[in-house]
Design a protein around this motif. Structure first.
Motif, PDB file in Angstrom:
ATOM      1  N   UNK A   3       0.837  -1.203   0.000  1.00  0.00           N
ATOM      2  CA  UNK A   3       0.000   0.000   0.000  1.00  0.00           C
ATOM      3  C   UNK A   3       0.871   1.252   0.000  1.00  0.00           C
ATOM      4  N   UNK A   4       0.344   2.325  -0.625  1.00  0.00           N
ATOM      5  CA  UNK A   4       1.119   3.563  -0.598  1.00  0.00           C
ATOM      6  C   UNK A   4       1.303   4.078   0.833  1.00  0.00           C
ATOM      7  N   UNK A   5       2.399   4.764   1.030  1.00  0.00           N
ATOM      8  CA  UNK A   5       2.711   5.346   2.337  1.00  0.00           C
ATOM      9  C   UNK A   5       2.454   6.842   2.241  1.00  0.00           C
ATOM     10  N   UNK A  19       9.603   1.353   0.581  1.00  0.00           N
ATOM     11  CA  UNK A  19      10.999   1.171   0.171  1.00  0.00           C
ATOM     12  C   UNK A  19      11.626   2.414  -0.427  1.00  0.00           C
ATOM     13  N   UNK A  20      10.812   3.398  -0.776  1.00  0.00           N
ATOM     14  CA  UNK A  20      11.398   4.633  -1.306  1.00  0.00           C
ATOM     15  C   UNK A  20      12.090   5.396  -0.188  1.00  0.00           C
ATOM     16  N   UNK A  21      13.102   6.142  -0.558  1.00  0.00           N
ATOM     17  CA  UNK A  21      13.713   7.060   0.413  1.00  0.00           C
ATOM     18  C   UNK A  21      12.916   8.368   0.422  1.00  0.00           C
ATOM     19  N   UNK A  22      13.181   9.180   1.429  1.00  0.00           N
ATOM     20  CA  UNK A  22      12.513  10.493   1.496  1.00  0.00           C
ATOM     21  C   UNK A  22      12.822  11.288   0.227  1.00  0.00           C
ATOM     22  N   UNK A  67      11.033   6.143   3.712  1.00  0.00           N
ATOM     23  CA  UNK A  67       9.799   6.801   4.157  1.00  0.00           C
ATOM     24  C   UNK A  67       9.071   5.890   5.150  1.00  0.00           C
ATOM     25  N   UNK A  68       8.210   6.499   5.967  1.00  0.00           N
ATOM     26  CA  UNK A  68       7.382   5.720   6.898  1.00  0.00           C
ATOM     27  C   UNK A  68       6.019   6.398   6.978  1.00  0.00           C
ATOM     28  N   UNK A  69       5.006   5.602   7.227  1.00  0.00           N
ATOM     29  CA  UNK A  69       3.638   6.128   7.300  1.00  0.00           C
ATOM     30  C   UNK A  69       3.554   7.246   8.351  1.00  0.00           C
TER      31      UNK A  69
END
Ligand code: SF4
Ligand code: FES
Length: 237
Positions: A3-5, A19-22, A67-69
């Motif tokens: 799911x998208x964050x 898994x993407x970085x900021x 990234x984190x939720x």
């Protein structure tokens, strides 16, 4: 893909992939986070700290931090701009960057960042270090005077060219870029077509005999400030 964050960058809610970085998530959303050691397609390195942001109240390098939720990221603040400006100034004074004579001028990411940050003359004293130039290769210059130790050539040569032509040697102020040979660059398998040469953000690795081909006014960063192509994508000015 999961799911998208959702996270917030400079007050704007954006969506990212797990898994993407900021830095990657912000870039996909049209938000430019300045960077130097990061280059798309290369493993994140996290050495220059130009991409420093504040994520959930802590300083982080945006190019390495996933990234984190619900994450709240500060990027475009006076405090962070001042930190990045200091880093760029320090990079300028600790090498020998004679921009007016450099073939990379106008296409150099360090110079372009200095302009973006309004740096005309660094506040810190120049160190004028003694650094070695390696002009042994028939087609490529290695001028360590301009090297900012970003490691992009090291990663590109290792991971994209499969050659390991470059690496770091030494520690602290003695740290420098070295070639994978007893002697000079000419004794390695490095070639002018290597991704490692193209990966250098400054004029430390340059192809020979092609300098100053683009007239002043038409060079990459003469046309628009670094990061503009990302900001345009986000619909920002
Ligand atoms: Fe970075 Fe260029 Fe130095 Fe390699 S030679 S570490 S790419 S500045
Ligand atoms: Fe992130 Fe260099 S771009 S530490």
């Amino acid at each position: 893909m999961g799911d998208p964050i959702r996270l917030v960058v400079d007050g704007v809610e954006i969506e990212a992939s797990p898994g993407q970085t900021i830095l990657e998530a912000a870039e996909a959303a049209g938000i430019y986070i300045p960077r130097l050691c990061h280059k798309k397609g290369l493993e994140p390195f996290g050495s220059c700290r130009v991409c420093t942001v504040i994520a959930n109240g802590r300083f982080q390098s945006a190019c390495t931090q996933p990234v984190a939720e619900g994450m709240v990221v500060e990027n475009d603040t006076e405090k962070l701009l001042a930190i990045r400006r200091d880093i760029i100034e320090m990079l300028l004074v600790e090498g020998n960057h004679f921009c007016m004579f450099c073939e990379k001028s106008g296409n150099c990411e360090l110079q372009a960042l200095a302009y973006r940050f309004g740096i005309t003359a660094p506040e810190y004293p120049y160190l004028w270090p003694e650094r070695e130039v390696d002009a042994s290769h028939p087609d490529v210059f290695l001028d360590r005077n301009r090297c900012i130790l970003c490691g992009r050539c090291v990663r590109a040569s290792r991971d994209l060219d499969g050659k390991h032509a470059f690496d770091f040697v030494g520690r602290g102020v003695s740290r420098r870029i070295a070639v994978n040979a007893e002697g000079k660059l000419a004794e390695t398998t490095a070639a002018v077509t290597d991704r490692a040469v193209e990966a250098c953000p400054v004029g430390a690795l340059l192809p020979k005999r092609v300098g100053f081909q683009v007239p002043i006014g038409k060079r990459l960063y003469d046309v628009e400030p670094i990061g503009s192509e990302i900001e345009r994508r986000g619909g920002r000015p």
